[in-house]
Each structure stands twice: as structure tokens, then as C-alpha cells.
Design a protein around this motif. Structure first.
Motif, short mmCIF file in Angstrom:
data_model
loop_
_atom_site.label_atom_id
_atom_site.label_comp_id
_atom_site.label_asym_id
_atom_site.label_seq_id
_atom_site.Cartn_x
_atom_site.Cartn_y
_atom_site.Cartn_z
N ASN A 98 14.10 -0.81 -0.67
CA ASN A 98 13.12 -0.79 0.42
C ASN A 98 13.56 0.10 1.57
O ASN A 98 13.40 -0.24 2.73
N GLY A 99 14.16 1.26 1.27
CA GLY A 99 14.69 2.13 2.30
C GLY A 99 13.89 3.40 2.53
O GLY A 99 14.40 4.36 3.08
N ILE A 100 12.64 3.43 2.12
CA ILE A 100 11.81 4.63 2.28
C ILE A 100 11.11 4.56 3.64
O ILE A 100 10.44 3.58 3.94
N SER A 101 11.27 5.60 4.42
CA SER A 101 10.64 5.61 5.75
C SER A 101 9.13 5.80 5.62
O SER A 101 8.64 6.42 4.67
N LEU A 102 8.40 5.29 6.60
CA LEU A 102 6.95 5.46 6.62
C LEU A 102 6.58 6.93 6.75
O LEU A 102 5.59 7.39 6.17
N LYS A 103 7.37 7.68 7.49
CA LYS A 103 7.12 9.12 7.66
C LYS A 103 7.23 9.85 6.32
O LYS A 103 6.40 10.68 5.98
N GLU A 104 8.26 9.51 5.55
CA GLU A 104 8.45 10.13 4.23
C GLU A 104 7.33 9.72 3.27
O GLU A 104 6.82 10.53 2.50
N LYS A 105 6.93 8.45 3.33
CA LYS A 105 5.81 7.99 2.49
C LYS A 105 4.54 8.75 2.82
O LYS A 105 3.82 9.20 1.93
N ALA A 106 4.26 8.91 4.11
CA ALA A 106 3.04 9.62 4.54
C ALA A 106 3.08 11.07 4.06
O ALA A 106 2.07 11.61 3.59
N ARG A 107 4.25 11.71 4.17
CA ARG A 107 4.39 13.11 3.74
C ARG A 107 4.14 13.24 2.23
O ARG A 107 3.41 14.13 1.78
N MET A 108 4.71 12.33 1.45
CA MET A 108 4.53 12.42 0.00
C MET A 108 3.12 12.01 -0.42
O MET A 108 2.60 12.53 -1.41
N GLN A 109 2.48 11.11 0.32
CA GLN A 109 1.09 10.76 0.01
C GLN A 109 0.18 11.97 0.17
O GLN A 109 -0.75 12.17 -0.62
N ILE A 110 0.45 12.81 1.17
CA ILE A 110 -0.33 14.03 1.36
C ILE A 110 -0.15 14.95 0.16
O ILE A 110 -1.12 15.49 -0.37
N ILE A 111 1.09 15.12 -0.28
CA ILE A 111 1.36 15.96 -1.45
C ILE A 111 0.65 15.40 -2.68
O ILE A 111 0.02 16.15 -3.44
N LEU A 112 0.74 14.10 -2.88
CA LEU A 112 0.07 13.48 -4.02
C LEU A 112 -1.44 13.67 -3.93
O LEU A 112 -2.08 14.04 -4.92
N LYS A 113 -2.02 13.42 -2.77
CA LYS A 113 -3.48 13.56 -2.61
C LYS A 113 -3.93 15.00 -2.81
O LYS A 113 -4.99 15.25 -3.37
N ASN A 114 -3.12 15.96 -2.35
CA ASN A 114 -3.45 17.38 -2.55
C ASN A 114 -3.41 17.77 -4.03
O ASN A 114 -3.93 18.81 -4.40
N ASN A 115 -2.81 16.93 -4.84
CA ASN A 115 -2.72 17.19 -6.29
C ASN A 115 -3.58 16.24 -7.11
O ASN A 115 -3.38 16.12 -8.32
N GLY A 116 -4.51 15.55 -6.45
CA GLY A 116 -5.47 14.73 -7.19
C GLY A 116 -5.26 13.24 -7.14
O GLY A 116 -5.99 12.49 -7.80
N TYR A 117 -4.28 12.77 -6.40
CA TYR A 117 -4.01 11.33 -6.33
C TYR A 117 -5.11 10.63 -5.54
O TYR A 117 -5.53 11.09 -4.49
#
Length: 122
Positions: A98-117
Motif C-alpha cells: 500500500n505504498g503507491i502515492s495518489l499523485k503516481e496513481k493519478a499520473r498512471m490513470q491518465i496514461i491508462l485512459k489515454n490508451n483506452g482504459y
């Protein structure tokens, strides 16, 4: 009646073990099962084999909220070519820390969404 129940349980256990053996074999010469194919395609689109360890763990953390442990591990295994058991262990390790920062999660969610997530991709 008891024998039928035991036979049914034995059949179920055999089917589960057969499925587990399939996962453990890491034979991904075929296409992934339809129930994870969208996720496997997404992971390949984002270049899952070319991202940092922190990004990889963040993706696990994001997808873990929507997938079972085993389906996530199976998806990772098909997308990366890594052994299923290793992927499942990685899933367990990431979610236990449980050590993932909210900032890192938000950044990766953008990458995922830009690729169809989408939240309900599978």
C-alpha cells in the motif's frame, strides 16, 4: 448422496487444478481468454515491458480495485510473458505494501485512459 457430493467436489478440484496448471505453464502461444483480452491488449498498448518498476506496481494497484487477484495476474502474465505464479506473487506484494502515492496513481490513470482504459473495461 455423499458419494455424488464428493465426486462433484473432486471434479471441481480437478478442474481448478487443471486451470491452475494451465496458468503455471506460462504457455502463451495462444491468445488470452476473452474475459481478460481487453486488459491484456491495454497493457501491451502502454508498453508494460518498458515501464519502470514503480509504474508497473502502480498499474497493479489501479487494476487490483477492479479485478480478482488471479485475473490480474493472468493478464499480467499474458501481457509480459512472465510466469503466472511470479505475476500473482507481485500482485500480492504490491497490494500488501500500500505504498503507491495518489499523485503516481493519478499520473498512471491518465496514461491508462489515454490508451483506452475505462473503469469497466472488462
Amino acid at each position: 448422496m455423499s458419494n455424488d457430493c464428493n465426486a462433484s467436489k473432486s471434479t471441481r478440484q480437478h478442474a481448478e487444478q487443471t486451470q491452475e496448471d494451465k496458468h503455471m505453464s506460462n504457455n502463451h502461444s495462444s491468445n488470452p481468454p476473452s474475459y481478460i483480452s481487453n486488459i491484456v491488449d491495454l497493457l501491451k498498448r502502454i508498453g508494460i515491458n518498458n515501464i519502470t518498476s514503480m509504474e508497473f506496481d502502480t498499474i497493479i494497484s489501479i487494476l487490483y480495485d477492479e479485478m480478482s487477484d488471479r485475473n490480474l495476474a493472468e493478464s499480467l502474465s499474458y501481457a509480459t510473458g512472465e510466469d503466472y505464479a511470479m505475476c500473482l506473487n507481485r500482485v500480492y506484494t504490491v497490494v500488501s505494501k500500500n505504498g503507491i502515492s495518489l499523485k503516481e496513481k493519478a499520473r498512471m490513470q491518465i496514461i491508462l485512459k489515454n490508451n483506452g482504459y475505462e473503469d469497466d473495461i472488462w
